[in-house]
Design an enzyme around this catalytic site. Structure first.
Site, short mmCIF file in Angstrom:
data_model
loop_
_atom_site.label_atom_id
_atom_site.label_comp_id
_atom_site.label_asym_id
_atom_site.label_seq_id
_atom_site.Cartn_x
_atom_site.Cartn_y
_atom_site.Cartn_z
N HIS A 190 -5.32 -12.23 -2.37
CA HIS A 190 -5.15 -12.64 -0.98
C HIS A 190 -4.66 -11.43 -0.19
O HIS A 190 -4.02 -10.52 -0.74
CB HIS A 190 -4.13 -13.77 -0.87
CG HIS A 190 -4.60 -15.07 -1.42
ND1 HIS A 190 -3.99 -16.27 -1.10
CD2 HIS A 190 -5.62 -15.38 -2.26
CE1 HIS A 190 -4.61 -17.25 -1.72
NE2 HIS A 190 -5.60 -16.74 -2.43
N CYS B 171 -0.16 -19.18 1.82
CA CYS B 171 -0.17 -20.27 0.84
C CYS B 171 1.12 -20.18 0.02
O CYS B 171 1.92 -19.25 0.17
CB CYS B 171 -1.40 -20.14 -0.06
SG CYS B 171 -1.36 -18.73 -1.18
N GLU C 103 -2.20 -10.98 1.83
CA GLU C 103 -0.76 -10.75 1.75
C GLU C 103 -0.37 -10.04 0.47
O GLU C 103 0.41 -9.09 0.46
CB GLU C 103 0.03 -12.07 1.83
CG GLU C 103 -0.21 -12.88 3.07
CD GLU C 103 -1.29 -13.94 2.88
OE1 GLU C 103 -2.42 -13.60 2.42
OE2 GLU C 103 -1.03 -15.10 3.19
N CYS D 52 1.46 -16.87 -1.97
CA CYS D 52 1.81 -15.73 -1.12
C CYS D 52 3.23 -15.85 -0.58
O CYS D 52 3.95 -14.85 -0.49
CB CYS D 52 0.80 -15.59 0.02
SG CYS D 52 -0.83 -15.07 -0.58
#
EC number: 3.5.4.33
Length: 154
Positions: free
Chosen positions: A53, A83, A55, A86
């Site tokens: 992801h 999410c 992040e 993260c």
């Protein structure tokens, strides 16, 4: 120091991710002095990595640039509410302030869902600011998923 948003750079990363066929999410890590330490967009498909992801990638790169397992004092700008995975990484990295754009009622882990950062077991709670360029970030996501639906065989 005067506050300067870095959400435009996160949106650039999100657009680039979308152009690569990734879900258009971008993230930028900024030091306490205002220096951009790292920027990334989603790369889960490209890297065949469910943890890639925006992040996570940005935090990893910023930590490597600092030579530390943490980015203490840094700000994180991300186009979509992180999410749960993260959010946990944000806490573990000791991010000082989280700025995010669009809310994610389905998969968010900050203001929705697991609410990781407000959980009693969270080791660190960054300041959280939401709604930064939220409409532009949401528009990118809506357009991306609409285009994918249009490409699906009927």
């Amino acid at each position: 120091m005067v506050f300067r948003s870095h959400m435009d750079r996160a949106l650039e990363e999100a657009r680039a991710a979308g152009a690569r066929g990734e879900v258009p999410v971008g993230a930028v890590v900024v030091s306490a002095t205002g220096e951009v330490l790292a920027a990334a967009g989603n790369r889960t498909r490209e890297l065949s990595d469910p943890t890639a992801h925006a992040e996570i990638l940005a935090i990893r790169a910023a930590a490597a640039a600092l030579g530390s397992e943490r980015v203490t004092g840094a700000d994180l700008y991300v186009t979509l509410e992180p999410c749960a995975m993260c959010a946990a990484a944000i806490a573990a990295a000791r991010v000082a302030r989280l700025y995010y754009g669009a809310a994610d009622p389905k998969s968010g882990g900050v203001a929705h869902g697991a609410r990781v950062l407000s959980h009693p077991q969270a080791h660190h709670r960054p300041e959280v600011y939401d709604g930064i360029a939220a409409e532009e970030a949401a528009d990118l996501l809506r357009a991306f998923f609409a285009a994918r639906r249009d490409q699906e065989p009927r």
